[in-house]
Design a protein around this motif. Structure first.
Motif: not given
Length: 161
Positions: A86-92
């Motif tokens: 649900x959460x991508x690396x870019x979001x992190x």
């Protein structure tokens, strides 16, 4: 705050506005947050806010920014580990950048900006489900909502006396 510190702070947030807009558009179109742009947003913010800190903006604000960046990075990393994609690396990475900017304004801004991003993203997802433009497993880019949430907090912080 000195005039130089103020100018550097304004320049940092202006850079975030421009790069954030580009990131939101790209994420909407491709479901990707390019590392180069996220890194540019972070690096420009770090350099400009560090300059603002040493010219009168306060080292405490810079330290809070760095702690907020680390805190949001860790929180989103935990979300990624707990969610099934649900959460991508870019979001992190974007979360760390947003933490840097919102941390400069204060912990309240970090909290408001983070929560606003989730609320806005959730409302959008709910609306898409209601009008049957999405299903439960439809991927929705979260970067634009993270950025919008950050700007809610920035606007509320700057406009409050």
């Amino acid at each position: 705050m000195s005039p130089i510190s103020t100018a550097l702070t304004v320049a940092a947030f202006a850079a975030f506005a421009v790069i954030g807009a580009a990131l939101a558009i790209i994420d909407i179109r491709s479901h990707r947050l390019p590392n180069r742009l996220v890194a540019l947003a972070g690096a420009s913010g770090l350099v400009l806010l560090a300059g603002a800190a040493v010219t009168g903006g306060g080292i405490d604000a810079l330290l809070r920014s760095l702690l907020a960046a680390l805190a949001l990075f860790a929180a989103y990393l935990a979300l990624r580990m707990l969610s099934a994609g649900g959460v991508g690396g870019g979001d992190i990475k974007l979360a760390a950048v947003i933490g840097l900017y919102l941390g400069w304004l204060g912990w309240g801004s970090v909290l408001v900006g983070t929560l606003a991003g989730f609320v806005l993203g959730g409302l959008f997802a709910a609306a898409m489900l209601l009008i049957r433009r999405a299903k439960r497993r439809t991927a929705i880019p979260f970067g634009p909502w993270m950025i919008a949430g950050a700007w809610v907090a920035i606007t509320l912080t700057v406009s409050s006396p």
